[in-house]
Design a protein around this motif. Structure first.
Motif, PDB file in Angstrom:
ATOM      1  N   PRO A 136      93.883 -65.206 -22.775  1.00 51.93           N
ATOM      2  CA  PRO A 136      94.325 -65.779 -21.491  1.00 51.93           C
ATOM      3  C   PRO A 136      95.119 -64.779 -20.652  1.00 51.93           C
ATOM      4  O   PRO A 136      95.144 -64.887 -19.427  1.00 51.93           O
ATOM      5  CB  PRO A 136      95.202 -66.960 -21.915  1.00 51.93           C
ATOM      6  CG  PRO A 136      95.661 -66.637 -23.290  1.00 51.93           C
ATOM      7  CD  PRO A 136      94.547 -65.845 -23.915  1.00 51.93           C
ATOM      8  N   ASP A 137      95.722 -63.792 -21.313  1.00 54.47           N
ATOM      9  CA  ASP A 137      96.586 -62.854 -20.581  1.00 54.47           C
ATOM     10  C   ASP A 137      95.832 -61.623 -20.094  1.00 54.47           C
ATOM     11  O   ASP A 137      96.430 -60.666 -19.623  1.00 54.47           O
ATOM     12  CB  ASP A 137      97.752 -62.428 -21.479  1.00 54.47           C
ATOM     13  CG  ASP A 137      97.263 -61.927 -22.826  1.00 54.47           C
ATOM     14  OD1 ASP A 137      96.097 -62.203 -23.194  1.00 54.47           O
ATOM     15  OD2 ASP A 137      98.038 -61.247 -23.522  1.00 54.47           O
ATOM     16  N   ARG A 138      94.522 -61.621 -20.209  1.00 55.09           N
ATOM     17  CA  ARG A 138      93.746 -60.455 -19.775  1.00 55.09           C
ATOM     18  C   ARG A 138      92.817 -60.789 -18.615  1.00 55.09           C
ATOM     19  O   ARG A 138      91.904 -60.032 -18.305  1.00 55.09           O
ATOM     20  CB  ARG A 138      92.886 -59.924 -20.928  1.00 55.09           C
ATOM     21  CG  ARG A 138      93.669 -59.333 -22.073  1.00 55.09           C
ATOM     22  CD  ARG A 138      94.358 -58.032 -21.652  1.00 55.09           C
ATOM     23  NE  ARG A 138      94.865 -57.300 -22.793  1.00 55.09           N
ATOM     24  CZ  ARG A 138      96.015 -57.564 -23.407  1.00 55.09           C
ATOM     25  NH1 ARG A 138      96.773 -58.544 -22.970  1.00 55.09           N
ATOM     26  NH2 ARG A 138      96.402 -56.846 -24.434  1.00 55.09           N
ATOM     27  N   SER A 139      93.051 -61.916 -17.948  1.00 50.71           N
ATOM     28  CA  SER A 139      92.056 -62.390 -16.983  1.00 50.71           C
ATOM     29  C   SER A 139      91.860 -61.448 -15.802  1.00 50.71           C
ATOM     30  O   SER A 139      90.778 -61.389 -15.234  1.00 50.71           O
ATOM     31  CB  SER A 139      92.402 -63.798 -16.498  1.00 50.71           C
ATOM     32  OG  SER A 139      93.705 -63.816 -15.974  1.00 50.71           O
ATOM     33  N   ASP A 140      92.909 -60.684 -15.431  1.00 56.14           N
ATOM     34  CA  ASP A 140      92.771 -59.796 -14.274  1.00 56.14           C
ATOM     35  C   ASP A 140      92.294 -58.398 -14.652  1.00 56.14           C
ATOM     36  O   ASP A 140      92.102 -57.552 -13.779  1.00 56.14           O
ATOM     37  CB  ASP A 140      94.105 -59.680 -13.534  1.00 56.14           C
ATOM     38  CG  ASP A 140      94.522 -61.023 -12.947  1.00 56.14           C
ATOM     39  OD1 ASP A 140      93.605 -61.819 -12.636  1.00 56.14           O
ATOM     40  OD2 ASP A 140      95.732 -61.275 -12.846  1.00 56.14           O
ATOM     41  N   HIS A 141      92.141 -58.138 -15.947  1.00 53.90           N
ATOM     42  CA  HIS A 141      91.715 -56.800 -16.373  1.00 53.90           C
ATOM     43  C   HIS A 141      90.230 -56.592 -16.099  1.00 53.90           C
ATOM     44  O   HIS A 141      89.420 -57.487 -16.274  1.00 53.90           O
ATOM     45  CB  HIS A 141      91.965 -56.611 -17.867  1.00 53.90           C
ATOM     46  CG  HIS A 141      93.412 -56.435 -18.225  1.00 53.90           C
ATOM     47  ND1 HIS A 141      94.395 -57.330 -17.879  1.00 53.90           N
ATOM     48  CD2 HIS A 141      94.029 -55.447 -18.918  1.00 53.90           C
ATOM     49  CE1 HIS A 141      95.552 -56.903 -18.340  1.00 53.90           C
ATOM     50  NE2 HIS A 141      95.370 -55.760 -18.972  1.00 53.90           N
ATOM     51  N   LYS A 142      89.909 -55.353 -15.711  1.00 56.23           N
ATOM     52  CA  LYS A 142      88.495 -54.970 -15.610  1.00 56.23           C
ATOM     53  C   LYS A 142      88.008 -54.599 -17.013  1.00 56.23           C
ATOM     54  O   LYS A 142      88.816 -54.212 -17.868  1.00 56.23           O
ATOM     55  CB  LYS A 142      88.352 -53.741 -14.689  1.00 56.23           C
ATOM     56  CG  LYS A 142      88.822 -53.998 -13.255  1.00 56.23           C
ATOM     57  CD  LYS A 142      87.704 -54.609 -12.435  1.00 56.23           C
ATOM     58  CE  LYS A 142      88.196 -55.223 -11.126  1.00 56.23           C
ATOM     59  NZ  LYS A 142      88.922 -54.307 -10.245  1.00 56.23           N
ATOM     60  N   PRO A 143      86.686 -54.659 -17.264  1.00 61.77           N
ATOM     61  CA  PRO A 143      86.176 -54.314 -18.589  1.00 61.77           C
ATOM     62  C   PRO A 143      86.685 -52.958 -19.099  1.00 61.77           C
ATOM     63  O   PRO A 143      87.035 -52.825 -20.274  1.00 61.77           O
ATOM     64  CB  PRO A 143      84.660 -54.303 -18.387  1.00 61.77           C
ATOM     65  CG  PRO A 143      84.447 -55.325 -17.312  1.00 61.77           C
ATOM     66  CD  PRO A 143      85.629 -55.190 -16.387  1.00 61.77           C
ATOM     67  N   SER A 144      86.765 -51.943 -18.201  1.00 59.28           N
ATOM     68  CA  SER A 144      87.198 -50.610 -18.646  1.00 59.28           C
ATOM     69  C   SER A 144      88.648 -50.591 -19.117  1.00 59.28           C
ATOM     70  O   SER A 144      89.086 -49.639 -19.750  1.00 59.28           O
ATOM     71  CB  SER A 144      87.025 -49.605 -17.507  1.00 59.28           C
ATOM     72  OG  SER A 144      87.863 -49.969 -16.426  1.00 59.28           O
ATOM     73  N   GLN A 145      89.396 -51.645 -18.786  1.00 62.70           N
ATOM     74  CA  GLN A 145      90.796 -51.707 -19.210  1.00 62.70           C
ATOM     75  C   GLN A 145      90.952 -52.503 -20.499  1.00 62.70           C
ATOM     76  O   GLN A 145      92.070 -52.805 -20.913  1.00 62.70           O
ATOM     77  CB  GLN A 145      91.639 -52.357 -18.103  1.00 62.70           C
ATOM     78  CG  GLN A 145      91.608 -51.553 -16.804  1.00 62.70           C
ATOM     79  CD  GLN A 145      92.216 -52.321 -15.634  1.00 62.70           C
ATOM     80  OE1 GLN A 145      91.981 -53.525 -15.485  1.00 62.70           O
ATOM     81  NE2 GLN A 145      92.975 -51.628 -14.820  1.00 62.70           N
ATOM     82  N   LEU A 146      89.824 -52.820 -21.127  1.00 64.47           N
ATOM     83  CA  LEU A 146      89.856 -53.618 -22.358  1.00 64.47           C
ATOM     84  C   LEU A 146      89.213 -52.839 -23.503  1.00 64.47           C
ATOM     85  O   LEU A 146      88.325 -52.014 -23.277  1.00 64.47           O
ATOM     86  CB  LEU A 146      89.069 -54.920 -22.148  1.00 64.47           C
ATOM     87  CG  LEU A 146      89.612 -55.877 -21.073  1.00 64.47           C
ATOM     88  CD1 LEU A 146      88.600 -56.980 -20.790  1.00 64.47           C
ATOM     89  CD2 LEU A 146      90.948 -56.465 -21.491  1.00 64.47           C
ATOM     90  N   SER A 147      89.645 -53.126 -24.733  1.00 63.37           N
ATOM     91  CA  SER A 147      89.003 -52.510 -25.902  1.00 63.37           C
ATOM     92  C   SER A 147      87.617 -53.122 -26.098  1.00 63.37           C
ATOM     93  O   SER A 147      87.291 -54.153 -25.496  1.00 63.37           O
ATOM     94  CB  SER A 147      89.856 -52.774 -27.144  1.00 63.37           C
ATOM     95  OG  SER A 147      89.766 -54.150 -27.499  1.00 63.37           O
ATOM     96  N   GLY A 148      86.824 -52.501 -26.965  1.00 65.15           N
ATOM     97  CA  GLY A 148      85.489 -53.026 -27.251  1.00 65.15           C
ATOM     98  C   GLY A 148      85.543 -54.465 -27.757  1.00 65.15           C
ATOM     99  O   GLY A 148      84.797 -55.333 -27.311  1.00 65.15           O
ATOM    100  N   GLY A 149      86.479 -54.709 -28.679  1.00 66.63           N
ATOM    101  CA  GLY A 149      86.593 -56.056 -29.241  1.00 66.63           C
ATOM    102  C   GLY A 149      86.986 -57.068 -28.168  1.00 66.63           C
ATOM    103  O   GLY A 149      86.477 -58.203 -28.145  1.00 66.63           O
TER     104      GLY A 149
END
Ligand code: ADP
Ligand code: MG
Length: 227
Positions: A136-149
């Protein structure tokens, strides 16, 4: 009642390459029960993805039938198939297939743009799906700002946001380290147990296959139940 959710009968599929015909699936017959968590394993090139795409109504077939909840999807027109798919199937891919310029929340909301839901409810559903996968706390992140998992969890949220009865996953842990792969398998297990989703997963990963109820091995377009 133990009518299967999915009844595949004498399914055949071949691809055409120039004037050559390449048979991939030959006379495949098997059932998948509602609430099943099925892993399909087998060597590369054996037709696992092709079978998954036929069941999900992405690929047409050359013979046989696939009856899902009473509908033979092989008889649907392309438009009817797209409509059926949008209501009944969620997809998870090896490389997540997220749209890079969209936020996690916008990616999850995408399948709802094909529905008549008003914007406010689309947002609410997308938020609920991100919450269900623990992000729920990653909703504004773009895919490149997230780990693979995390990207795969966003992709899973996108797959469940329309509340489909069937989830198809093609090598969902194929690009992940072991810890993330284990997390993703736990998540899929929860969707199966707690939300009753029927899951059909193709995998190379023996550990991932171990999380499923039933493993079928696939070889040269033929299926058998694993020993
Ligand atoms: P798997 O997922 O088990 O690795 P696939 O279902 O992707 O296997 O592929 C099975 C066979 O079909 C392979 O020989 C592959 O080259 C061929 N194939 C898959 N998709 C296509 C296509 N769109 N056009 C032609 N041949 C294809
Ligand atoms: Mg494949």
């Amino acid at each position: 009642m133990n009518t299967p959710l999915i009844a595949i009968d004498r399914l055949s599929k071949s691809y055409r390459r120039g004037d050559q015909i390449l048979p991939v699936l030959t006379d495949i017959t098997f059932d998948i029960a509602a609430g099943e968590f099925l892993a399909l394993i087998g060597p590369s090139g054996s037709g696992k993805s092709t079978l998954l795409n036929c069941i999900a109504g992405i690929d047409g077939v050359n013979g046989g039938s696939i009856v899902i909840n009473g509908t033979d999807i092989t008889t649907l027109s392309e438009g009817e198939l797209a409509e059926w798919r949008s209501r009944h199937v969620g997809f998870i891919f090896q490389f997540y297939n997220l749209i890079p310029v969209l936020s996690a929340l916008e990616n999850v909301e995408l399948p709802l743009l094909l529905t008549t839901l008003p914007a406010r409810q689309r947002r609410d559903h997308a938020r609920a799906a991100l919450e269900a996968v623990g992000l729920p706390d990653r909703s504004d992140h773009k895919p490149s700002q997230l780990s693979g998992g995390q990207q795969q969890r966003v992709a899973i949220a996108r797959a469940i946001v329309t509340d489909p009865d069937i989830i198809v996953a093609d090598e969902p842990t194929g690009d992940l380290d072991r810890t993330s792969a284990t997390d993703i398998m736990h998540l899929l297990g929860r969707l199966n147990r707690e939300l009753g989703k029927t899951i059909i997963m193709v995998t190379h990963d023996q550990r991932a296959a171990a999380a499923a109820h039933l493993v079928r091995t696939f070889e040269k377009g033929e299926l058998r139940v694993a020993p």
